[in-house]
Design a protein around this motif. Structure first.
Motif, mmCIF file in Angstrom:
data_model
loop_
_atom_site.group_PDB
_atom_site.id
_atom_site.type_symbol
_atom_site.label_atom_id
_atom_site.label_comp_id
_atom_site.label_asym_id
_atom_site.label_seq_id
_atom_site.Cartn_x
_atom_site.Cartn_y
_atom_site.Cartn_z
ATOM 1 N N LEU A 11 14.910 52.054 33.819
ATOM 2 C CA LEU A 11 15.435 51.100 34.793
ATOM 3 C C LEU A 11 14.690 51.162 36.117
ATOM 4 C CD1 LEU A 11 19.251 51.749 34.271
ATOM 5 C CD2 LEU A 11 17.934 49.820 33.435
ATOM 6 N N PRO A 12 14.402 50.010 36.721
ATOM 7 C CA PRO A 12 13.801 50.029 38.046
ATOM 8 C C PRO A 12 14.798 50.580 39.071
ATOM 9 C CG PRO A 12 14.338 47.797 37.400
ATOM 10 C CD PRO A 12 14.625 48.657 36.216
ATOM 11 N N GLN A 13 14.258 51.049 40.183
ATOM 12 C CA GLN A 13 15.115 51.634 41.212
ATOM 13 C C GLN A 13 16.147 50.606 41.709
ATOM 14 O OE1 GLN A 13 12.817 53.170 44.422
ATOM 15 N NE2 GLN A 13 14.331 54.714 44.917
ATOM 16 N N ASN A 14 17.353 51.080 41.965
ATOM 17 C CA ASN A 14 18.454 50.257 42.510
ATOM 18 C C ASN A 14 19.057 49.242 41.544
ATOM 19 O OD1 ASN A 14 18.374 51.500 44.959
ATOM 20 N ND2 ASN A 14 16.914 50.038 45.815
ATOM 21 N N CYS A 15 18.539 49.174 40.318
ATOM 22 C CA CYS A 15 19.097 48.137 39.449
ATOM 23 C C CYS A 15 20.519 48.468 39.003
ATOM 24 C CB CYS A 15 18.214 47.881 38.243
ATOM 25 S SG CYS A 15 18.462 49.087 36.990
ATOM 26 N N LEU A 16 20.933 49.718 39.185
ATOM 27 C CA LEU A 16 22.312 50.054 38.810
ATOM 28 C C LEU A 16 23.327 49.406 39.746
ATOM 29 C CD1 LEU A 16 22.064 53.765 37.707
ATOM 30 C CD2 LEU A 16 22.576 51.795 36.305
ATOM 31 N N LYS A 17 22.856 48.899 40.861
ATOM 32 C CA LYS A 17 23.769 48.188 41.766
ATOM 33 C C LYS A 17 23.806 46.711 41.373
ATOM 34 C CE LYS A 17 22.915 51.332 45.530
ATOM 35 N NZ LYS A 17 22.224 51.507 46.809
ATOM 36 N N ASP A 18 23.824 46.483 40.094
ATOM 37 C CA ASP A 18 23.796 45.115 39.583
ATOM 38 C C ASP A 18 25.021 44.323 40.052
ATOM 39 O OD1 ASP A 18 23.595 43.749 36.207
ATOM 40 O OD2 ASP A 18 23.661 42.807 38.147
ATOM 41 N N GLU A 19 24.800 43.371 40.949
ATOM 42 C CA GLU A 19 25.904 42.601 41.523
ATOM 43 C C GLU A 19 26.670 41.833 40.461
ATOM 44 O OE1 GLU A 19 26.855 42.418 44.809
ATOM 45 O OE2 GLU A 19 25.442 44.016 45.172
ATOM 46 N N SER A 20 25.979 41.436 39.397
ATOM 47 C CA SER A 20 26.637 40.581 38.415
ATOM 48 C C SER A 20 27.801 41.286 37.736
ATOM 49 C CB SER A 20 25.636 40.127 37.356
ATOM 50 O OG SER A 20 25.199 41.246 36.630
ATOM 51 N N ILE A 21 27.783 42.611 37.757
ATOM 52 C CA ILE A 21 28.868 43.330 37.094
ATOM 53 C C ILE A 21 30.157 43.256 37.909
ATOM 54 C CG2 ILE A 21 29.640 45.634 36.394
ATOM 55 C CD1 ILE A 21 26.678 46.108 35.608
ATOM 56 N N THR A 22 30.050 43.330 39.235
ATOM 57 C CA THR A 22 31.266 43.303 40.043
ATOM 58 C C THR A 22 31.675 41.878 40.435
ATOM 59 O OG1 THR A 22 29.982 43.605 42.029
ATOM 60 C CG2 THR A 22 30.874 45.590 41.026
ATOM 61 N N THR A 23 30.756 40.949 40.334
ATOM 62 C CA THR A 23 31.036 39.600 40.816
ATOM 63 C C THR A 23 32.272 38.930 40.185
ATOM 64 O OG1 THR A 23 28.799 39.268 41.477
ATOM 65 C CG2 THR A 23 30.056 37.309 41.115
ATOM 66 N N PRO A 24 32.473 39.010 38.886
ATOM 67 C CA PRO A 24 33.640 38.328 38.334
ATOM 68 C C PRO A 24 34.948 38.797 38.957
ATOM 69 C CG PRO A 24 32.176 38.991 36.588
ATOM 70 C CD PRO A 24 31.645 39.595 37.851
ATOM 71 N N PHE A 25 35.103 40.103 39.156
ATOM 72 C CA PHE A 25 36.327 40.599 39.794
ATOM 73 C C PHE A 25 36.459 40.005 41.180
ATOM 74 C CE2 PHE A 25 35.257 44.337 37.147
ATOM 75 C CZ PHE A 25 36.407 44.399 36.403
ATOM 76 N N GLU A 26 35.379 40.161 41.933
ATOM 77 C CA GLU A 26 35.449 39.800 43.339
ATOM 78 C C GLU A 26 35.628 38.308 43.528
ATOM 79 O OE1 GLU A 26 32.969 43.426 45.245
ATOM 80 O OE2 GLU A 26 31.923 41.607 44.740
ATOM 81 N N GLU A 27 34.917 37.535 42.724
ATOM 82 C CA GLU A 27 35.036 36.084 42.851
ATOM 83 C C GLU A 27 36.490 35.650 42.724
ATOM 84 O OE1 GLU A 27 32.690 33.825 40.172
ATOM 85 O OE2 GLU A 27 30.816 34.391 41.134
ATOM 86 N N LEU A 28 37.128 36.132 41.677
ATOM 87 C CA LEU A 28 38.507 35.718 41.437
ATOM 88 C C LEU A 28 39.452 36.237 42.500
ATOM 89 C CD1 LEU A 28 39.471 36.076 37.696
ATOM 90 C CD2 LEU A 28 39.965 34.185 39.212
ATOM 91 N N GLU A 29 39.277 37.510 42.837
ATOM 92 C CA GLU A 29 40.227 38.131 43.733
ATOM 93 C C GLU A 29 40.074 37.626 45.159
ATOM 94 O OE1 GLU A 29 39.073 41.898 42.401
ATOM 95 O OE2 GLU A 29 40.561 41.919 40.813
ATOM 96 N N ILE A 30 38.834 37.483 45.590
ATOM 97 C CA ILE A 30 38.632 36.968 46.938
ATOM 98 C C ILE A 30 39.067 35.513 46.991
ATOM 99 C CG2 ILE A 30 36.872 36.411 48.689
ATOM 100 C CD1 ILE A 30 35.577 39.076 48.030
ATOM 101 N N LYS A 31 38.839 34.788 45.888
ATOM 102 C CA LYS A 31 39.262 33.388 45.846
ATOM 103 C C LYS A 31 40.783 33.300 46.026
ATOM 104 C CE LYS A 31 38.815 29.288 43.038
ATOM 105 N NZ LYS A 31 39.484 28.989 41.801
ATOM 106 N N GLU A 32 41.491 34.156 45.298
ATOM 107 C CA GLU A 32 42.950 34.123 45.407
ATOM 108 C C GLU A 32 43.401 34.496 46.814
ATOM 109 O OE1 GLU A 32 46.686 36.529 43.567
ATOM 110 O OE2 GLU A 32 45.906 34.758 42.599
ATOM 111 N N LEU A 33 42.786 35.524 47.370
ATOM 112 C CA LEU A 33 43.150 35.953 48.717
ATOM 113 C C LEU A 33 42.873 34.836 49.720
ATOM 114 C CD1 LEU A 33 44.061 38.105 50.700
ATOM 115 C CD2 LEU A 33 41.773 39.068 50.660
ATOM 116 N N LYS A 34 41.705 34.210 49.566
ATOM 117 C CA LYS A 34 41.331 33.141 50.482
ATOM 118 C C LYS A 34 42.319 31.973 50.390
ATOM 119 C CE LYS A 34 36.783 32.136 51.208
ATOM 120 N NZ LYS A 34 35.482 31.544 50.885
ATOM 121 N N GLU A 35 42.669 31.614 49.161
ATOM 122 C CA GLU A 35 43.610 30.501 48.979
ATOM 123 C C GLU A 35 44.953 30.812 49.618
ATOM 124 O OE1 GLU A 35 43.663 29.766 44.803
ATOM 125 O OE2 GLU A 35 41.713 28.762 44.854
ATOM 126 N N LYS A 36 45.419 32.046 49.409
ATOM 127 C CA LYS A 36 46.723 32.420 49.964
ATOM 128 C C LYS A 36 46.668 32.460 51.485
ATOM 129 C CE LYS A 36 48.962 34.734 46.181
ATOM 130 N NZ LYS A 36 49.832 35.831 45.782
#
Lengths: 196, 83
Positions: A97-122
């Motif tokens: 693996l290249p350096q820093n690739c373990l911080k793959d944003e795509s892995i956390t994005t689904p959680f955050e997208e939904l949760e921040i979306k809900e928080l923002k809407e509320k």
């Protein structure tokens, strides 16, 4: 038509027929969400199925402070994440693996997208119900990021009055954030972030 | 450096958000040190302001920071439990 809340109460008492109705109602919606976030070629149906199995096993833990679908989607996204993690462990050597690739944003994005979306809407909804002056100042300051010299030109208030309006709104937002039980989910995000 | 205790919470909030608007990422703990004696009042206000700001401007959220949105919300929950 029976409401979700009634079906959930019955399911929490062990009524599997009531839970089946929830499955029928939400299967397609959950499948669509899984398709959106699951880039794996296979197994989407398995994830949906496993989501409902876990939901049934944990239905007593469901609390009505979020929607049933939001709760389901969190279970489903957890499963997708687990599946991806296992797949990575199986197929990729860490040395390759290249350096820093373990911080793959795509892995956390689904959680955050939904949760921040809900928080923002509320939050948007909550702000809508603030008294008019507080709502205007809070939006201009927090969302539009305007300085007070511009806000007071718009509202005609003095800076002190505008600052007081903002603080009153902010105090209410603080209470809202504490009272809302949105605050269980960050544990999940923190756990994900810690692993990477 | 500690500042005057006469500064109102309103003015501290203004200073805090001004920093965000200038592209900085102000730390709550720095403000608590800067305004001793106001910690109890300030902590909820600043946490709410920062949590809301990061919710509306997620591109500014530093996810690995101890004051990331996720950590702030977790701490807000803890504040509730401490009541």
């Amino acid at each position: 038509m029976i409401k979700d809340s009634q079906l959930i109460k019955l399911a929490q008492l062990g009524d599997s027929t009531a839970f089946d109705k929830l499955v029928d109602k939400y299967w397609d919606k959950l499948f669509a969400l899984t398709t959106k976030y699951c880039k794996l070629e296979e197994g989407k149906e398995d994830i949906v199925q496993e989501t409902f199995i876990q939901a049934w096993q944990n239905i007593k833990k469901f609390q009505a402070n979020s929607t049933f679908f939001f709760w389901l989607s969190r279970i489903g996204l957890n499963l997708i994440y687990e599946k991806r993690r296992k797949k990575k462990l199986k197929t990729i050597s860490l040395d390759s693996l290249p350096q820093n690739c373990l911080k793959d944003e795509s892995i956390t994005t689904p959680f955050e997208e939904l949760e921040i979306k809900e928080l923002k809407e509320k939050l948007y909804e909550f702000i809508q119900h603030l008294p008019r002056e507080e709502k205007i100042v809070y939006r201009l300051r927090m969302i539009e990021c305007l300085p007070y010299r511009r806000i007071i030109r718009i509202t005609g208030q003095s800076k002190t009055t505008a600052e007081r309006c903002f603080r009153r709104a902010n105090s209410k937002v603080s209470k809202f954030l504490q009272e809302e039980n949105l605050l269980r989910w960050p544990n999940q995000i923190i756990q994900v972030l810690k692993e990477y | 450096m500690a500042k005057s205790n006469n500064t109102s919470i309103e003015r501290v909030l203004t200073e805090f958000l001004d920093e965000f608007h200038q592209g900085k990422n102000p730390k709550i703990k720095d403000y608590l040190l800067r305004y001793p004696g106001k910690e109890k009042q300030l902590i909820r206000e600043l946490m709410a302001a920062k949590a809301a700001y990061l919710t509306f401007h997620p591109e500014r959220d530093e996810k690995e920071n101890e004051e990331s949105l996720a950590n702030l919300l977790k701490r807000l929950k803890d504040l509730k439990e401490d009541k």
